[in-house]
Design a protein around this motif. Structure first.
Motif, PDB file in Angstrom:
ATOM      1  N   GLU A   9      -2.338   6.504  15.792  1.00  0.00           N
ATOM      2  CA  GLU A   9      -1.055   6.096  16.373  1.00  0.00           C
ATOM      3  C   GLU A   9      -0.188   5.337  15.373  1.00  0.00           C
ATOM      4  N   ASP A  10      -0.811   4.737  14.331  1.00  0.00           N
ATOM      5  CA  ASP A  10      -0.017   4.082  13.291  1.00  0.00           C
ATOM      6  C   ASP A  10       0.845   5.115  12.564  1.00  0.00           C
ATOM      7  N   LEU A  11       0.242   6.232  12.205  1.00  0.00           N
ATOM      8  CA  LEU A  11       0.981   7.288  11.526  1.00  0.00           C
ATOM      9  C   LEU A  11       2.048   7.866  12.448  1.00  0.00           C
ATOM     10  N   GLU A  12       1.712   8.032  13.710  1.00  0.00           N
ATOM     11  CA  GLU A  12       2.680   8.539  14.681  1.00  0.00           C
ATOM     12  C   GLU A  12       3.866   7.579  14.814  1.00  0.00           C
ATOM     13  N   ARG A  13       3.578   6.283  14.860  1.00  0.00           N
ATOM     14  CA  ARG A  13       4.634   5.277  14.987  1.00  0.00           C
ATOM     15  C   ARG A  13       5.541   5.296  13.752  1.00  0.00           C
ATOM     16  N   ILE A  14       4.942   5.344  12.578  1.00  0.00           N
ATOM     17  CA  ILE A  14       5.727   5.362  11.338  1.00  0.00           C
ATOM     18  C   ILE A  14       6.565   6.632  11.258  1.00  0.00           C
ATOM     19  N   THR A  15       5.974   7.744  11.632  1.00  0.00           N
ATOM     20  CA  THR A  15       6.707   9.014  11.619  1.00  0.00           C
ATOM     21  C   THR A  15       7.873   8.962  12.600  1.00  0.00           C
ATOM     22  N   ALA A  16       7.639   8.432  13.794  1.00  0.00           N
ATOM     23  CA  ALA A  16       8.707   8.326  14.800  1.00  0.00           C
ATOM     24  C   ALA A  16       9.834   7.420  14.298  1.00  0.00           C
ATOM     25  N   GLN A  17       9.480   6.313  13.643  1.00  0.00           N
ATOM     26  CA  GLN A  17      10.499   5.401  13.115  1.00  0.00           C
ATOM     27  C   GLN A  17      11.318   6.089  12.022  1.00  0.00           C
ATOM     28  N   ALA A  18      10.639   6.834  11.159  1.00  0.00           N
ATOM     29  CA  ALA A  18      11.342   7.537  10.084  1.00  0.00           C
ATOM     30  C   ALA A  18      12.283   8.594  10.666  1.00  0.00           C
ATOM     31  N   GLU A  19      11.822   9.328  11.663  1.00  0.00           N
ATOM     32  CA  GLU A  19      12.658  10.349  12.293  1.00  0.00           C
ATOM     33  C   GLU A  19      13.873   9.714  12.974  1.00  0.00           C
ATOM     34  N   GLU A  20      13.660   8.574  13.633  1.00  0.00           N
ATOM     35  CA  GLU A  20      14.762   7.877  14.294  1.00  0.00           C
ATOM     36  C   GLU A  20      15.802   7.420  13.279  1.00  0.00           C
ATOM     37  N   MET A  21      15.343   6.879  12.153  1.00  0.00           N
ATOM     38  CA  MET A  21      16.270   6.431  11.118  1.00  0.00           C
ATOM     39  C   MET A  21      17.036   7.618  10.535  1.00  0.00           C
ATOM     40  N   LEU A  22      16.355   8.734  10.317  1.00  0.00           N
ATOM     41  CA  LEU A  22      17.033   9.913   9.789  1.00  0.00           C
ATOM     42  C   LEU A  22      18.102  10.415  10.762  1.00  0.00           C
ATOM     43  N   LEU A  23      17.815  10.375  12.049  1.00  0.00           N
ATOM     44  CA  LEU A  23      18.809  10.776  13.050  1.00  0.00           C
ATOM     45  C   LEU A  23      20.014   9.851  13.023  1.00  0.00           C
ATOM     46  N   LEU A 118      13.838   2.627   1.155  1.00  0.00           N
ATOM     47  CA  LEU A 118      13.116   3.765   0.604  1.00  0.00           C
ATOM     48  C   LEU A 118      11.796   3.331  -0.027  1.00  0.00           C
ATOM     49  N   GLU A 119      11.820   2.252  -0.793  1.00  0.00           N
ATOM     50  CA  GLU A 119      10.587   1.745  -1.411  1.00  0.00           C
ATOM     51  C   GLU A 119       9.574   1.329  -0.356  1.00  0.00           C
ATOM     52  N   SER A 120      10.028   0.654   0.673  1.00  0.00           N
ATOM     53  CA  SER A 120       9.150   0.217   1.749  1.00  0.00           C
ATOM     54  C   SER A 120       8.539   1.418   2.467  1.00  0.00           C
ATOM     55  N   PHE A 121       9.368   2.402   2.747  1.00  0.00           N
ATOM     56  CA  PHE A 121       8.882   3.604   3.421  1.00  0.00           C
ATOM     57  C   PHE A 121       7.862   4.331   2.551  1.00  0.00           C
ATOM     58  N   GLU A 122       8.165   4.505   1.263  1.00  0.00           N
ATOM     59  CA  GLU A 122       7.246   5.196   0.350  1.00  0.00           C
ATOM     60  C   GLU A 122       5.932   4.443   0.235  1.00  0.00           C
ATOM     61  N   SER A 123       6.003   3.125   0.152  1.00  0.00           N
ATOM     62  CA  SER A 123       4.796   2.314   0.053  1.00  0.00           C
ATOM     63  C   SER A 123       3.950   2.463   1.312  1.00  0.00           C
ATOM     64  N   SER A 124       4.598   2.396   2.451  1.00  0.00           N
ATOM     65  CA  SER A 124       3.887   2.539   3.718  1.00  0.00           C
ATOM     66  C   SER A 124       3.244   3.913   3.826  1.00  0.00           C
ATOM     67  N   MET A 125       3.984   4.942   3.429  1.00  0.00           N
ATOM     68  CA  MET A 125       3.431   6.303   3.491  1.00  0.00           C
ATOM     69  C   MET A 125       2.265   6.456   2.522  1.00  0.00           C
ATOM     70  N   ASP A 126       2.371   5.873   1.333  1.00  0.00           N
ATOM     71  CA  ASP A 126       1.267   5.928   0.378  1.00  0.00           C
ATOM     72  C   ASP A 126       0.002   5.313   0.970  1.00  0.00           C
ATOM     73  N   GLU A 127       0.169   4.154   1.618  1.00  0.00           N
ATOM     74  CA  GLU A 127      -0.977   3.495   2.251  1.00  0.00           C
ATOM     75  C   GLU A 127      -1.578   4.375   3.343  1.00  0.00           C
ATOM     76  N   GLN A 128      -0.725   4.993   4.129  1.00  0.00           N
ATOM     77  CA  GLN A 128      -1.210   5.841   5.227  1.00  0.00           C
ATOM     78  C   GLN A 128      -1.943   7.068   4.680  1.00  0.00           C
ATOM     79  N   PHE A 129      -1.387   7.689   3.656  1.00  0.00           N
ATOM     80  CA  PHE A 129      -2.039   8.859   3.068  1.00  0.00           C
ATOM     81  C   PHE A 129      -3.363   8.483   2.404  1.00  0.00           C
TER      82      PHE A 129
END
Length: 140
Positions: A9-23, A118-129
């Motif tokens: 659900e952490d990945l789902e939450r981050i993905t949902a937040q990223a999609e919301e920001m892109l919208l 962008l840096e925060s998002f990339e860092s968070s995604m790196d940690e998740q991956f």
């Protein structure tokens, strides 16, 4: 966050937040594309319009304005163009403040904020991956 703390659900939450920001960014882009700034000079005899990027989209010079000497006409044109561009800049700042939730003092501040996000998002995604990879390998 290490692999033991990772939850799907952490990945789902981050993905949902990223999609919301892109919208929100896409909606803001559409709003900015529709922005029109207007400026006038020579007592309304020079009229200018600029689009959301600040690029001129309209220039009207009334015949009476042609009676001005070239230096004065140039000054009036510049005054009208700058007023139109200032109006566009102000409206774009308002739109971006609504998108990002804070007032935008300048283009530099916008660039800095975007870089931070962008840096925060990339860092968070790196940690998740990394956590996903560790889970796949069965390490903790």
């Amino acid at each position: 966050m290490d692999a033991a703390e990772f939850r799907p659900e952490d990945l789902e939450r981050i993905t949902a937040q990223a999609e919301e920001m892109l919208l929100r960014v896409e909606e803001s882009r559409k709003e900015i594309d529709a922005v029109v700034g207007r400026g006038t000079g020579a007592d309304g005899q020079v009229q200018v319009a600029a689009g959301g990027t600040g690029r001129l989209t309209e220039l009207v010079i009334a015949p009476r304005a042609m009676r001005l000497d070239s230096g004065r006409l140039a000054e009036e044109l510049l005054r009208a163009v700058q007023a139109a561009q200032d109006e566009v800049e102000q409206r774009v700042r308002e739109i971006m403040a609504g998108t990002l939730g804070e007032a935008m003092p300048s283009q530099d501040a916008l660039d800095d904020r975007f870089s931070q996000v962008l840096e925060s998002f990339e860092s968070s995604m790196d940690e998740q991956f990394q956590a996903i990879d560790e889970l796949r390998r069965g390490t903790t």
